[in-house]
Design a protein around this motif. Structure first.
Motif, mmCIF file in Angstrom:
data_model
loop_
_atom_site.group_PDB
_atom_site.id
_atom_site.type_symbol
_atom_site.label_atom_id
_atom_site.label_comp_id
_atom_site.label_asym_id
_atom_site.label_seq_id
_atom_site.Cartn_x
_atom_site.Cartn_y
_atom_site.Cartn_z
ATOM 1 N N GLY A 165 55.440 -16.701 1.710
ATOM 2 C CA GLY A 165 54.214 -16.611 2.565
ATOM 3 C C GLY A 165 53.026 -15.589 1.867
ATOM 4 N N ASP A 166 53.698 -14.551 1.273
ATOM 5 C CA ASP A 166 52.887 -13.403 0.642
ATOM 6 C C ASP A 166 52.057 -13.979 -0.539
ATOM 7 O OD1 ASP A 166 53.370 -11.635 2.657
ATOM 8 O OD2 ASP A 166 54.796 -10.531 1.274
ATOM 9 N N GLU B 45 51.757 -21.352 7.294
ATOM 10 C CA GLU B 45 51.261 -20.056 8.014
ATOM 11 C C GLU B 45 50.358 -19.298 6.974
ATOM 12 O OE1 GLU B 45 54.125 -19.073 11.554
ATOM 13 O OE2 GLU B 45 54.995 -18.871 9.656
ATOM 14 N N ALA B 46 50.527 -19.181 5.715
ATOM 15 C CA ALA B 46 49.639 -18.529 4.961
ATOM 16 C C ALA B 46 48.352 -19.011 4.408
ATOM 17 C CB ALA B 46 50.430 -17.976 3.820
ATOM 18 N N ALA C 68 61.946 -23.355 5.582
ATOM 19 C CA ALA C 68 61.534 -22.248 6.123
ATOM 20 C C ALA C 68 60.428 -21.758 5.174
ATOM 21 C CB ALA C 68 62.499 -21.177 6.122
ATOM 22 N N ASN C 69 60.400 -21.710 3.831
ATOM 23 C CA ASN C 69 59.467 -21.521 3.006
ATOM 24 C C ASN C 69 58.241 -22.323 3.304
ATOM 25 O OD1 ASN C 69 61.053 -19.384 1.716
ATOM 26 N ND2 ASN C 69 61.711 -20.608 0.178
ATOM 27 N N ALA D 227 56.390 -20.915 6.043
ATOM 28 C CA ALA D 227 55.675 -19.829 5.840
ATOM 29 C C ALA D 227 54.447 -19.930 4.781
ATOM 30 C CB ALA D 227 56.701 -18.953 5.018
ATOM 31 N N THR E 82 62.281 -16.164 -0.530
ATOM 32 C CA THR E 82 62.443 -16.106 0.879
ATOM 33 C C THR E 82 61.145 -16.355 1.726
ATOM 34 O OG1 THR E 82 62.139 -13.830 1.208
ATOM 35 C CG2 THR E 82 64.263 -14.359 0.521
ATOM 36 N N PRO E 83 61.147 -16.575 2.871
ATOM 37 C CA PRO E 83 59.922 -16.943 3.516
ATOM 38 C C PRO E 83 58.842 -16.054 3.607
ATOM 39 C CG PRO E 83 61.749 -17.750 4.871
ATOM 40 C CD PRO E 83 62.355 -16.912 3.658
ATOM 41 N N ASN E 84 59.234 -14.757 3.518
ATOM 42 C CA ASN E 84 58.173 -13.598 3.425
ATOM 43 C C ASN E 84 57.583 -13.414 2.132
ATOM 44 O OD1 ASN E 84 58.602 -12.836 6.420
ATOM 45 N ND2 ASN E 84 60.025 -11.357 5.725
#
Length: 394
Positions: free
Chosen positions: A186-187, A222-223, A215-216, A219, A181-183
């Protein structure tokens, strides 16, 4: 008040000719690949992946042709962590202007069931192949992590830090199974960024198994990632890859909020995509974002009513930005507003009762479950109701 982020230019790495071709039905000849590579370069992508030279004579020849033809951007190739693959890639395209991507194994699933090697052996082979590539004069060394999204963090750290120590300029991180998932993604990218600080570049290679490739990718950017590996139309293994047009469209509209920009020519993408469709005999999708047949078309009366007054009522993404035209299609779901509009264009002005009857005859009972182009309906109305009208479509 939220601060507006500084805009940074991300790199677009196009893998249409490599990962895109790997999917069933997507075979391309050397001539096809060369043509598409030049078109992609003209669009403004930052790197074109020519293929996997050790995998087939076609990929070898395509790499040779593309390496000699590109004039403004580098090309890339894919290699396993095997010296002979790197030697073949350099033989095909030389070492200059060449991004060699050596694929490291990032998960225990792959180590055990595909490779049959240990974590220690995986790191050793990646480092050995990297050193060999450097000895051949490779200018940009990419040490990628396949199936990174199912990898153990401790192993991923060891693999990443070993890649940096071996001289990696670029670390592509693959969500090979499209499982994150994107979260989560991103992590992961944020963590890898700490293990591989700048100037090492981090790339993203996302698959679309859950429909989350775009979306991934966002993310991951952004990371702190530097580039995204994309394909035209999102073609690629299984459900495909991050789509070039979707990423560039999103950044065109939301880049000021995301702090991102690209150098891709938005208006030229659709024609290159249609050429790709011809080459691989890909059917035109109806609803795909940006490139779908009806991505900028509607047959719903309530939408058409608003759009005839101002397209912005139902159109956030503007078709002209992407070399497309909007279309208002006539169907049994179309309302009287669009019929009145068509009649006004041919100087026919019915009252409400006449309009209702014309709607019944020309739309409600005439247009079947499918739809007709507005110009076709208008020409028919003109022929029947306005003899003086030339019959030319609006």
């Amino acid at each position: 008040m939220n601060a507006v982020p500084a805009v940074r230019r991300i790199s677009i790495f196009d893998t249409t000719l490599r990962d895109g071709e790997q999917a069933p039905g997507n075979a391309m000849s050397t001539a096809d690949k060369l043509e598409l590579a030049l078109r992609l370069e003209a669009l403004g992508v930052d790197c074109v992946e020519a293929g996997f030279p050790a995998s087939s004579p076609n990929d070898f020849e395509a790499t040779r042709a593309i390496s000699q033809a590109l004039t403004r951007i580098p090309f890339a190739t894919l290699c396993r962590a095997v010296r002979s693959d790197v030697a073949t890639a350099v033989e095909a395209g030389g070492a200059a202007n060449h991004v060699i991507q050596i694929m490291g194994t990032g998960s225990d699933v792959h180590l055990e069931h595909k490779r049959g090697i240990t974590r220690k052996e995986a790191i050793a082979e990646l480092v050995d192949t990297a050193i060999f590539a450097k000895s051949l004069g490779v200018e940009v060394l990419g040490l990628g992590i396949e199936d990174a999204t199912r990898g153990d963090p401790q192993f991923l750290q060891a693999l990443t830090e070993s890649a940096v120590e071996a001289g990696a300029d670029y670390i592509p991180v693959a969500d090979t199974s499209g499982c994150m998932t994107p979260n989560e993604f991103g992590d992961l990218i944020g963590q890898i960024r700490t293990w591989a600080p700048a100037p090492v570049r981090i790339g993203l290679h996302c698959h679309n198994d859950f429909g989350l490739a775009l979306a991934n990718s966002v993310a991951g950017l952004e990371a702190g990632a530097d580039d995204v590996q994309v394909t035209l139309g999102g073609i690629g293994e299984r459900a495909g890859n991050t789509a070039l047009e979707e990423l560039c469209a999103l950044i065109a509209y939301k880049g000021h909020k995301l702090g991102l920009s690209t150098g891709v020519d938005l208006t030229g993408m659709y024609s290159v995509y249609n050429r790709l469709r011809e080459v691989i005999r890909l059917e035109e999708p109806r609803t795909k974002a940006i490139f779908g047949r009806y991505a900028f078309g509607t047959a719903a009366g309530i939408h058409q009513h608003g759009m005839l007054r101002n397209p912005e009522t139902y159109e956030y993404v503007e078709p002209a930005q992407f070399g497309r035209d909007r279309s208002l299609l006539i169907s049994r779901h179309s309302g009287r507003a669009v019929l009145r509009y068509l009649l006004e264009q041919i100087d026919v002005h019915p009252d409400e009762e006449q309009l209702a009857e014309l709607y019944r005859i020309h739309i409600a009972e005439r247009v079947d479950g499918d739809c007709e182009d507005m110009s076709v309906v208008q020409a028919r109305l003109a022929a029947e109701l306005s003899p003086a009208y030339s019959g030319a479509s609006a």
